[in-house]
Design a protein around this motif. Sequence first.
Motif, PDB file in Angstrom:
ATOM      1  N   ALA A 110      44.989   1.133 -39.321  1.00 58.20           N
ATOM      2  CA  ALA A 110      45.239   0.088 -39.931  1.00 58.20           C
ATOM      3  C   ALA A 110      46.310   0.694 -40.756  1.00 58.20           C
ATOM      4  N   GLU A 111      47.298   1.457 -40.304  1.00 56.93           N
ATOM      5  CA  GLU A 111      47.825   1.946 -41.370  1.00 56.93           C
ATOM      6  C   GLU A 111      49.399   0.864 -40.975  1.00 56.93           C
ATOM      7  N   ASP A 112      49.294   0.306 -39.086  1.00 50.59           N
ATOM      8  CA  ASP A 112      49.925  -0.382 -38.705  1.00 50.59           C
ATOM      9  C   ASP A 112      49.791  -1.822 -39.190  1.00 50.59           C
ATOM     10  N   ALA A 113      50.003  -2.032 -39.982  1.00 53.60           N
ATOM     11  CA  ALA A 113      49.515  -3.338 -40.073  1.00 53.60           C
ATOM     12  C   ALA A 113      49.622  -5.300 -39.287  1.00 53.60           C
ATOM     13  N   GLU A 114      50.925  -4.734 -38.333  1.00 56.52           N
ATOM     14  CA  GLU A 114      50.915  -5.498 -37.023  1.00 56.52           C
ATOM     15  C   GLU A 114      49.943  -5.460 -35.701  1.00 56.52           C
ATOM     16  N   LEU A 115      50.227  -3.384 -35.080  1.00 54.41           N
ATOM     17  CA  LEU A 115      49.199  -3.253 -34.156  1.00 54.41           C
ATOM     18  C   LEU A 115      47.499  -3.681 -34.495  1.00 54.41           C
TER      19      LEU A 115
END
Length: 315
Positions: A110-115
């Motif tokens: 969730a901390e990696d917006a694009e992923l």
Amino acid sequence: MSGNPAEPADGRAAEPADAEAARLFEEHRGLLFSVAYRMLGTVADAEDAVQDAWLRWSAADRSGIADVKAYLVRVVSNLALDRLRSARAHRETYVGPWLPEPLLTAPDVAEDAELAESVSMAMLVVLETLSPLERAVFVLREVFGFPYAEIAKALDRSETSVRQLGTRARKHVEARRPRFAADGRERQAATERFFDAVLGGDINRLMETLAPDVTLWTDGGGKVRAARRVIHGADKVGRLLRAIAGSPYAGVDPQDWTFRRVTVNGEQGLLVEGPAGPLTVVIVEVGPGGTVTRVLMVANPDKLRAVSEGRHLPV
């Protein structure tokens, strides 16, 4: 020098060809599953595509394959395309709204917006509206960053046509993705408020969390009780959620339900379980003002197996 041409210069025994093939495939299995899952939207179909890719790989003449990764992505993409084309007809006759199969993800996704967006339920729902070829190009280009020339080779299309497909798919997705993207902290707070209201049975608090134009999508696949159309509006959604929470579901009384917060498809979700296993996974989308704009409930037992088994999306 060693007299055995199959023995490496360092003296270690050479790895058998079959073992080497298996090692190379396992090295890329996570990527292949991730591509297939985003193209197909279900774990079982993605696993089948990856298994078929292994059969193709293990039987192939690998002596002339210079780029193993590109080769395997090409194979699994085409296998997924074939499956997606046949799945479209089935999904058109599906009982009620069709939703992707939820899959657990590590909390830090969730901390990696694009992923997180690329695997979110909202994105997978939008991808369902693309043609199979558009979806393949979008996934390979926008999610995994493959060059157009490589995608064209993988899909046996000209680079010009692949660029056109990519442009069309990107415009289509942009027009249908959520207009408002709440930041992670606001989204988590709004999701917590919604789940607390549902679990507490407080209809007034629940109504406060819902946007006026909220929609509720319930995927039961005709196998468990679920609305057979999308429900629109806060009043109707609130009433239906209260009705669901106040009566037995899939033969399990509410007092026998347990609730667990889980990270699903890169976002916080609620897993409702009975004595025999999962009953439903609930995911919400958050819009302006921290209100819930869409509620997604996946209750089709066939789509809860991966969650039940604790399967996680490889990243």
